[in-house]
Design a protein around this motif. Sequence first.
Motif, mmCIF file in Angstrom:
data_model
loop_
_atom_site.group_PDB
_atom_site.id
_atom_site.type_symbol
_atom_site.label_atom_id
_atom_site.label_comp_id
_atom_site.label_asym_id
_atom_site.label_seq_id
_atom_site.Cartn_x
_atom_site.Cartn_y
_atom_site.Cartn_z
ATOM 1 N N ILE A 102 4.907 4.014 -3.029
ATOM 2 C CA ILE A 102 4.584 4.398 -1.660
ATOM 3 C C ILE A 102 5.083 3.254 -0.787
ATOM 4 C CG2 ILE A 102 2.751 4.832 0.029
ATOM 5 C CD1 ILE A 102 1.060 5.996 -2.215
ATOM 6 N N PRO A 103 5.931 3.532 0.213
ATOM 7 C CA PRO A 103 6.463 2.456 1.055
ATOM 8 C C PRO A 103 5.363 1.854 1.934
ATOM 9 C CG PRO A 103 7.114 4.596 1.919
ATOM 10 C CD PRO A 103 6.431 4.848 0.609
ATOM 11 N N THR A 104 5.332 0.529 2.022
ATOM 12 C CA THR A 104 4.330 -0.141 2.845
ATOM 13 C C THR A 104 4.961 -1.217 3.706
ATOM 14 O OG1 THR A 104 3.799 -1.774 1.148
ATOM 15 C CG2 THR A 104 2.444 0.238 1.195
ATOM 16 N N LEU A 105 4.276 -1.545 4.781
ATOM 17 C CA LEU A 105 4.587 -2.700 5.624
ATOM 18 C C LEU A 105 3.372 -3.606 5.587
ATOM 19 C CD1 LEU A 105 5.965 -1.015 8.877
ATOM 20 C CD2 LEU A 105 7.284 -2.253 7.164
ATOM 21 N N THR A 106 3.598 -4.914 5.577
ATOM 22 C CA THR A 106 2.496 -5.854 5.633
ATOM 23 C C THR A 106 2.406 -6.394 7.051
ATOM 24 O OG1 THR A 106 2.832 -6.444 3.328
ATOM 25 C CG2 THR A 106 1.526 -7.964 4.658
ATOM 26 N N LEU A 107 1.263 -6.183 7.674
ATOM 27 C CA LEU A 107 0.993 -6.678 9.022
ATOM 28 C C LEU A 107 -0.180 -7.634 8.919
ATOM 29 C CD1 LEU A 107 1.223 -3.259 10.892
ATOM 30 C CD2 LEU A 107 3.005 -4.984 10.655
ATOM 31 N N GLY A 108 0.130 -8.914 8.899
ATOM 32 C CA GLY A 108 -0.920 -9.903 8.649
ATOM 33 C C GLY A 108 -1.408 -9.757 7.227
ATOM 34 N N ARG A 109 -2.699 -9.502 7.081
ATOM 35 C CA ARG A 109 -3.273 -9.305 5.750
ATOM 36 C C ARG A 109 -3.431 -7.831 5.416
ATOM 37 N NH1 ARG A 109 -8.469 -13.071 5.622
ATOM 38 N NH2 ARG A 109 -8.921 -11.549 4.005
ATOM 39 N N ARG A 110 -2.976 -6.975 6.301
ATOM 40 C CA ARG A 110 -3.169 -5.534 6.127
ATOM 41 C C ARG A 110 -1.870 -4.853 5.715
ATOM 42 N NH1 ARG A 110 -5.104 -1.286 10.719
ATOM 43 N NH2 ARG A 110 -5.499 0.375 9.253
ATOM 44 N N LYS A 111 -1.959 -3.907 4.799
ATOM 45 C CA LYS A 111 -0.809 -3.089 4.412
ATOM 46 C C LYS A 111 -0.987 -1.702 4.994
ATOM 47 C CE LYS A 111 0.530 -5.318 0.138
ATOM 48 N NZ LYS A 111 1.932 -5.612 0.305
ATOM 49 N N VAL A 112 0.071 -1.193 5.606
ATOM 50 C CA VAL A 112 0.059 0.157 6.164
ATOM 51 C C VAL A 112 1.294 0.892 5.675
ATOM 52 C CG1 VAL A 112 -1.286 -0.426 8.221
ATOM 53 C CG2 VAL A 112 1.202 -0.621 8.275
ATOM 54 N N VAL A 113 1.257 2.199 5.771
ATOM 55 C CA VAL A 113 2.365 3.040 5.339
ATOM 56 C C VAL A 113 3.084 3.558 6.578
ATOM 57 C CG1 VAL A 113 3.014 5.118 4.063
ATOM 58 C CG2 VAL A 113 1.103 3.708 3.267
ATOM 59 N N PRO A 114 4.374 3.221 6.748
ATOM 60 C CA PRO A 114 5.114 3.758 7.888
ATOM 61 C C PRO A 114 5.358 5.255 7.694
ATOM 62 C CG PRO A 114 6.537 2.377 6.533
ATOM 63 C CD PRO A 114 5.165 2.316 5.936
ATOM 64 N N VAL A 115 4.972 6.033 8.681
ATOM 65 C CA VAL A 115 5.083 7.491 8.579
ATOM 66 C C VAL A 115 6.519 7.947 8.373
ATOM 67 C CG1 VAL A 115 4.729 9.655 9.837
ATOM 68 C CG2 VAL A 115 2.910 7.949 9.745
ATOM 69 N N PRO A 116 7.519 7.406 9.106
ATOM 70 C CA PRO A 116 8.891 7.880 8.868
ATOM 71 C C PRO A 116 9.348 7.688 7.412
ATOM 72 C CG PRO A 116 8.783 6.672 10.924
ATOM 73 C CD PRO A 116 7.460 6.477 10.241
ATOM 74 N N ALA A 117 8.986 6.567 6.797
ATOM 75 C CA ALA A 117 9.367 6.331 5.398
ATOM 76 C C ALA A 117 8.648 7.296 4.460
ATOM 77 C CB ALA A 117 9.060 4.887 5.011
ATOM 78 N N LEU A 118 7.380 7.592 4.752
ATOM 79 C CA LEU A 118 6.642 8.544 3.920
ATOM 80 C C LEU A 118 7.237 9.941 4.044
ATOM 81 C CD1 LEU A 118 4.226 9.068 2.028
ATOM 82 C CD2 LEU A 118 2.868 9.515 4.087
ATOM 83 N N LEU A 119 7.607 10.332 5.259
ATOM 84 C CA LEU A 119 8.214 11.652 5.460
ATOM 85 C C LEU A 119 9.556 11.755 4.740
ATOM 86 C CD1 LEU A 119 7.317 12.299 9.201
ATOM 87 C CD2 LEU A 119 6.246 13.282 7.165
ATOM 88 N N ARG A 120 10.346 10.668 4.743
ATOM 89 C CA ARG A 120 11.611 10.680 3.991
ATOM 90 C C ARG A 120 11.341 10.826 2.501
ATOM 91 N NH1 ARG A 120 12.936 6.800 7.717
ATOM 92 N NH2 ARG A 120 12.516 5.090 6.296
ATOM 93 N N LEU A 121 10.320 10.124 2.008
ATOM 94 C CA LEU A 121 9.947 10.208 0.595
ATOM 95 C C LEU A 121 9.603 11.644 0.224
ATOM 96 C CD1 LEU A 121 9.085 8.657 -2.059
ATOM 97 C CD2 LEU A 121 6.792 8.642 -1.092
ATOM 98 N N LEU A 122 8.961 12.351 1.124
ATOM 99 C CA LEU A 122 8.563 13.732 0.873
ATOM 100 C C LEU A 122 9.675 14.733 1.158
ATOM 101 C CD1 LEU A 122 5.003 13.608 2.441
ATOM 102 C CD2 LEU A 122 5.572 13.677 0.018
ATOM 103 N N GLY A 123 10.796 14.260 1.699
ATOM 104 C CA GLY A 123 11.880 15.159 2.051
ATOM 105 C C GLY A 123 11.534 16.024 3.243
ATOM 106 N N ALA A 124 10.676 15.500 4.121
ATOM 107 C CA ALA A 124 10.202 16.289 5.269
ATOM 108 C C ALA A 124 10.928 15.939 6.554
ATOM 109 C CB ALA A 124 8.708 16.071 5.441
ATOM 110 N N THR A 125 12.053 15.240 6.463
ATOM 111 C CA THR A 125 12.821 14.916 7.663
ATOM 112 C C THR A 125 14.180 15.581 7.555
ATOM 113 O OG1 THR A 125 13.705 12.894 6.679
ATOM 114 C CG2 THR A 125 11.695 12.681 7.973
ATOM 115 N N GLU A 126 14.738 15.834 8.701
ATOM 116 C CA GLU A 126 16.078 16.430 8.726
ATOM 117 C C GLU A 126 17.079 15.291 8.875
ATOM 118 O OE1 GLU A 126 16.485 19.493 11.625
ATOM 119 O OE2 GLU A 126 14.526 20.316 11.157
ATOM 120 N N GLU A 127 17.928 15.137 7.890
ATOM 121 C CA GLU A 127 18.969 14.125 7.933
ATOM 122 C C GLU A 127 20.322 14.790 7.842
ATOM 123 O OE1 GLU A 127 18.379 11.121 5.029
ATOM 124 O OE2 GLU A 127 16.320 10.746 5.604
#
Length: 74
Positions: free
Chosen positions: A48-73
Amino acid sequence: MPTTTSAARPALTIAGLQDRATITIPEAGLVLGLGEWAAYRAATRGEIPTLTLGRRKVVPVPALLRLLGATEED
């Protein structure tokens, strides 16, 4: 003071993610059909793609959507 159990969260959908830049790892797990523990393990392994912001990890929505094949490229 009484403690409350976790309230029922509304289901996250791909359409519902369009307005968000990031989501939490447990929220990404819900989208992917994973439990919280499995989502954290997948994020640790880089599945699962993550970004680290300080001590917190979050998942960028655009990267998650690409992982799911839910974006039009093109």
